[in-house]
Design a protein around this motif. Structure first.
Motif, mmCIF file in Angstrom:
data_model
loop_
_atom_site.group_PDB
_atom_site.id
_atom_site.type_symbol
_atom_site.label_atom_id
_atom_site.label_comp_id
_atom_site.label_asym_id
_atom_site.label_seq_id
_atom_site.Cartn_x
_atom_site.Cartn_y
_atom_site.Cartn_z
ATOM 1 N N GLY A 304 0.853 -1.188 0.000
ATOM 2 C CA GLY A 304 0.000 0.000 0.000
ATOM 3 C C GLY A 304 0.883 1.230 0.000
ATOM 4 O O GLY A 304 1.747 1.382 0.863
ATOM 5 N N ASN A 305 0.689 2.108 -0.981
ATOM 6 C CA ASN A 305 1.528 3.299 -1.111
ATOM 7 C C ASN A 305 0.624 4.524 -1.251
ATOM 8 O O ASN A 305 -0.121 4.644 -2.229
ATOM 9 C CB ASN A 305 2.440 3.153 -2.332
ATOM 10 N N THR A 306 0.676 5.420 -0.265
ATOM 11 C CA THR A 306 -0.207 6.580 -0.225
ATOM 12 C C THR A 306 0.591 7.862 -0.326
ATOM 13 O O THR A 306 1.605 8.025 0.354
ATOM 14 C CB THR A 306 -1.027 6.591 1.083
ATOM 15 N N VAL A 307 0.115 8.782 -1.161
ATOM 16 C CA VAL A 307 0.749 10.091 -1.301
ATOM 17 C C VAL A 307 -0.263 11.165 -0.920
ATOM 18 O O VAL A 307 -1.450 11.063 -1.228
ATOM 19 C CB VAL A 307 1.264 10.317 -2.746
ATOM 20 N N VAL A 308 0.216 12.172 -0.190
ATOM 21 C CA VAL A 308 -0.610 13.314 0.207
ATOM 22 C C VAL A 308 0.140 14.576 -0.169
ATOM 23 O O VAL A 308 1.301 14.751 0.208
ATOM 24 C CB VAL A 308 -0.913 13.314 1.717
ATOM 25 N N ALA A 309 -0.529 15.471 -0.912
ATOM 26 C CA ALA A 309 0.079 16.749 -1.280
ATOM 27 C C ALA A 309 -0.535 17.839 -0.421
ATOM 28 O O ALA A 309 -1.753 17.925 -0.298
ATOM 29 C CB ALA A 309 -0.162 17.045 -2.764
ATOM 30 N N GLY A 310 0.317 18.671 0.168
ATOM 31 C CA GLY A 310 -0.178 19.752 1.014
ATOM 32 C C GLY A 310 -0.059 19.419 2.474
ATOM 33 O O GLY A 310 0.496 18.395 2.872
ATOM 34 N N ASP A 311 -0.604 20.310 3.304
ATOM 35 C CA ASP A 311 -0.482 20.165 4.746
ATOM 36 C C ASP A 311 -1.750 19.596 5.354
ATOM 37 O O ASP A 311 -1.728 18.601 6.051
ATOM 38 C CB ASP A 311 -0.155 21.527 5.367
ATOM 39 N N GLY A 312 -2.884 20.240 5.072
ATOM 40 C CA GLY A 312 -4.158 19.714 5.521
ATOM 41 C C GLY A 312 -4.524 19.985 6.959
ATOM 42 O O GLY A 312 -5.553 19.514 7.432
ATOM 43 N N ASN A 313 -3.705 20.751 7.692
ATOM 44 C CA ASN A 313 -4.026 20.987 9.096
ATOM 45 C C ASN A 313 -5.219 21.923 9.269
ATOM 46 O O ASN A 313 -5.982 21.810 10.214
ATOM 47 C CB ASN A 313 -2.808 21.578 9.820
ATOM 48 N N ASN A 314 -5.379 22.874 8.379
ATOM 49 C CA ASN A 314 -6.558 23.728 8.409
ATOM 50 C C ASN A 314 -6.839 24.193 6.993
ATOM 51 O O ASN A 314 -6.099 23.897 6.073
ATOM 52 C CB ASN A 314 -6.353 24.926 9.356
ATOM 53 N N TRP A 315 -7.909 24.918 6.828
ATOM 54 C CA TRP A 315 -8.356 25.213 5.470
ATOM 55 C C TRP A 315 -7.335 26.045 4.707
ATOM 56 O O TRP A 315 -7.222 25.952 3.480
ATOM 57 C CB TRP A 315 -9.702 25.928 5.492
ATOM 58 N N SER A 316 -6.565 26.898 5.390
ATOM 59 C CA SER A 316 -5.638 27.770 4.683
ATOM 60 C C SER A 316 -4.370 27.044 4.246
ATOM 61 O O SER A 316 -3.567 27.580 3.503
ATOM 62 C CB SER A 316 -5.263 28.970 5.560
ATOM 63 N N LYS A 317 -4.202 25.820 4.738
ATOM 64 C CA LYS A 317 -3.082 24.984 4.279
ATOM 65 C C LYS A 317 -3.666 23.630 3.898
ATOM 66 O O LYS A 317 -3.466 22.633 4.582
ATOM 67 C CB LYS A 317 -2.031 24.846 5.381
ATOM 68 N N PRO A 318 -4.428 23.604 2.833
ATOM 69 C CA PRO A 318 -5.252 22.418 2.551
ATOM 70 C C PRO A 318 -4.478 21.265 1.951
ATOM 71 O O PRO A 318 -3.326 21.387 1.557
ATOM 72 C CB PRO A 318 -6.256 22.955 1.533
ATOM 73 N N ASN A 319 -5.149 20.138 1.904
ATOM 74 C CA ASN A 319 -4.668 19.027 1.112
ATOM 75 C C ASN A 319 -4.914 19.352 -0.350
ATOM 76 O O ASN A 319 -6.010 19.770 -0.716
ATOM 77 C CB ASN A 319 -5.429 17.731 1.449
ATOM 78 N N TYR A 320 -3.896 19.151 -1.174
ATOM 79 C CA TYR A 320 -4.070 19.340 -2.608
ATOM 80 C C TYR A 320 -4.247 17.992 -3.293
ATOM 81 O O TYR A 320 -3.936 17.822 -4.450
ATOM 82 C CB TYR A 320 -2.878 20.105 -3.187
ATOM 83 N N GLY A 321 -4.758 17.016 -2.533
ATOM 84 C CA GLY A 321 -5.059 15.713 -3.106
ATOM 85 C C GLY A 321 -4.284 14.603 -2.431
ATOM 86 O O GLY A 321 -3.188 14.796 -1.897
ATOM 87 N N SER A 322 -4.863 13.403 -2.452
ATOM 88 C CA SER A 322 -4.187 12.220 -1.933
ATOM 89 C C SER A 322 -4.640 11.019 -2.754
ATOM 90 O O SER A 322 -5.732 11.015 -3.319
ATOM 91 C CB SER A 322 -4.498 11.998 -0.448
ATOM 92 N N LYS A 323 -3.801 10.000 -2.807
ATOM 93 C CA LYS A 323 -4.133 8.813 -3.586
ATOM 94 C C LYS A 323 -3.325 7.638 -3.052
ATOM 95 O O LYS A 323 -2.164 7.770 -2.678
ATOM 96 C CB LYS A 323 -3.799 9.039 -5.071
ATOM 97 N N THR A 324 -3.970 6.461 -3.020
ATOM 98 C CA THR A 324 -3.302 5.235 -2.608
ATOM 99 C C THR A 324 -3.217 4.278 -3.790
ATOM 100 O O THR A 324 -4.220 4.048 -4.464
ATOM 101 C CB THR A 324 -4.048 4.555 -1.447
ATOM 102 N N GLU A 325 -2.033 3.766 -4.035
ATOM 103 C CA GLU A 325 -1.830 2.762 -5.073
ATOM 104 C C GLU A 325 -1.589 1.428 -4.381
ATOM 105 O O GLU A 325 -0.688 1.298 -3.532
ATOM 106 C CB GLU A 325 -0.622 3.123 -5.941
ATOM 107 N N GLU A 326 -2.398 0.420 -4.725
ATOM 108 C CA GLU A 326 -2.280 -0.890 -4.107
ATOM 109 C C GLU A 326 -1.721 -1.899 -5.105
ATOM 110 O O GLU A 326 -2.083 -1.896 -6.289
ATOM 111 C CB GLU A 326 -3.633 -1.381 -3.605
ATOM 112 N N LEU A 327 -0.860 -2.777 -4.604
ATOM 113 C CA LEU A 327 -0.331 -3.894 -5.385
ATOM 114 C C LEU A 327 -0.552 -5.173 -4.595
ATOM 115 O O LEU A 327 -0.488 -5.180 -3.355
ATOM 116 C CB LEU A 327 1.158 -3.699 -5.677
ATOM 117 N N PHE A 328 -0.783 -6.259 -5.313
ATOM 118 C CA PHE A 328 -1.103 -7.525 -4.663
ATOM 119 C C PHE A 328 -0.179 -8.622 -5.179
ATOM 120 O O PHE A 328 0.417 -8.500 -6.253
ATOM 121 C CB PHE A 328 -2.558 -7.906 -4.936
#
Length: 492
Positions: A304-328
């Motif tokens: 499981g590999n997850t990427v998060v862009a941004g800070d996300g702690n409050n609205w003025s430093k938001p997440n600019y997206g996240s995505k998880t790539e799964e391999l089996f």
């Protein structure tokens, strides 16, 4: 008494009618619309008036609440409310009676707006989830926070001015509409690997690609843009020597320009943080496509590999997206039985797969660690022997799609080795092009039957007795023939 009640009732009815008329008049006061360009059709807005008209103040304006004033004072490093407002007026229009006053900067205003909109206690009084255009009933400055699925909005402000005045009373009679442009950044981010079917084997080196958008940032005091990546079931391919030993090489591409960066991974090897703040010192790169790539090696049966862009702690430093790539990874079993289909414990196998290169077929034998794939070798002697349990079955895991063969090297006690290798196949469920879960991987498991060993003579058993009896009979016959021949000779 009846007449008294009638009079009171009539007065109450009249009062209600007057209040109703007043309400209608009050409702018809001046209004203005804040139109927001570039806002999505599903966008909503929280807004709050931060500056209100006040005829008792030198500028004619005042901060709406002391709490809001404190936010501006902190950002402007100024203790006088009216001085701050003067600076903002000078920035808006240089031709004012406040010439000589240092104008505010865009950065100061945006910082103050973010401070206000980021304070939940202040925002408790805000109008929530309004849609554009926003209708307001008072002149002044409004702080606006936008929300839209798939986008992150920067702080916005709209100044509503007095448009017309009553020429008799001098009282403002109309407000001026305002149009502002939303600054927003897509928060959609994509993460893919170079294994299109999403089924891998332990030891496979995987290249990950992350694609997103460089955000538009207001002129805040802290301009930063970071991407954090977390991984489990795999290890990052860090450098093993040189100046960047133990660091991960990350290729970065912004627009058409490529860069190379090295980052440290966490102590447990499960994450890294890529600081891209250098690319957002200005908004020159805003809304350009950003792509980063890096490598990792599969170490377990699920990745499981997850990427998060941004800070996300409050609205003025938001997440600019996240995505998880799964391999089996796949798993496969072999079951060993006897001639009567009884399950056999203790059958030992070595597993191999065949690969053809340059018209030559090569056998690659598997190494295992607790029946999980640990590597491959072309030397059968180095391969790991796996053994069936009490149920006659042994299962191996951590495998890619394909066909696997089982060579019996140890037969259960009392049985002979089967020299015909068995095979099994790991594949995707019919109709699937890639695995979305482990359930999308199916195995055609292998089976093998052994025969019992042929019987051999036992030492001291019937075979010995038979040979002994035959020997005695032969010896007795020979002795009898000898004595008969001697008697005949003596008679002559």
């Amino acid at each position: 008494m009846k007449n008294l009640f009638k009079k009171i009732g009539a007065l109450l009815v009249a009062a209600v009618m007057v209040l109703s008329m007043c309400t209608a008049v009050f409702a018809e006061g001046p209004t203005a619309q804040i139109r927001i360009k570039n806002a999505g059709t599903n966008a909503t807005f929280d807004y709050l008036q931060v500056i209100v008209p006040d005829t008792h103040k030198e500028t004619g304006w005042a901060f709406a609440t002391p709490a809001i004033a404190e936010k501006y004072k902190t950002v402007f490093n100024e203790q006088d409310d009216q001085t701050i407002i003067k600076k903002m007026i000078v920035l808006e229009s240089a031709n004012t009676k406040y010439e000589g006053t240092e104008p505010a900067t865009t950065g100061q205003i945006e910082n103050a707006l973010e401070a206000v909109l980021g304070d939940s206690s202040i925002m408790g009084a805000a109008t929530r989830a309004a849609t554009a255009p926003i209708t307001v009933t008072s002149a002044g400055v409004y702080a606006i926070k936008g929300t839209e699925d798939g986008y992150a909005y920067s702080a916005m402000a709209a100044y509503i001015a007095f448009k017309e005045y009553n020429i008799t009373t001098g009282v403002p009679s109309n407000l001026e509409n305002k149009e502002i442009e939303a600054k927003k950044t897509p928060t959609k981010i994509e993460k893919t690997s170079d294994d299109s079917d999403k089924v891998v084997e332990i030891g496979r080196q995987v290249t990950y690609t992350v694609t997103g958008t460089v955000p538009y940032l207001p002129s805040t005091q802290e301009r930063f843009y970071k991407i954090k990546d977390t991984i489990k079931g795999a290890s990052y391919n860090v450098e093993t020597e040189g100046a960047h030993k133990n660091e991960l090489k990350v290729a970065v591409k912004i627009g058409d320009t490529s860069y190379e960066r090295y980052v440290s991974v966490s102590k447990d090897g499960s994450s890294f943080e890529l600081d891209l703040s250098e690319f957002v010192k200005t908004n020159d790169n805003a809304n350009k496509t950003i792509t980063i790539t890096y490598g990792a090696t599969v170490t377990d049966t699920y990745v499981g590999n997850t990427v998060v862009a941004g800070d996300g702690n409050n609205w003025s430093k938001p997440n600019y997206g996240s995505k998880t790539e799964e391999l089996f990874t796949g798993r496969i079993s072999i079951t060993k039985t006897g001639e009567s289909k009884e399950v056999l414990e203790g059958a030992g196998f070595k597993v191999y797969k065949e690969e053809t290169k340059n018209n030559e077929t090569v056998k690659k034998y598997a190494k295992f660690d607790n029946n999980k794939l640990a590597g491959w070798t072309t030397n059968e002697a180095e391969a790991t022997e796996i053994t069936t349990g009490a149920d006659g079955t042994v299962t191996i895991s951590g495998l890619d799609l394909g066909t696997y063969k089982f060579k019996e090297v140890t037969a259960p006690r009392g049985y002979s080795i089967n020299t015909n290798d068995a095979s099994g196949t790991i594949a995707l469920t019919t109709g699937k092009e890639k695995a979305e879960s482990a359930d999308d991987i199916v195995a055609t498991n292998a089976t093998m039957s052994d025969t019992k060993l042929n019987s051999l003579p036992s030492t001291g058993g019937m075979g010995t007795y038979l040979f002994t009896i035959i020997g005695v009979v032969v010896m007795a016959g020979a002795a009898g023939a000898f004595f008969i021949s001697r008697r005949k000779g003596s008679e002559e």
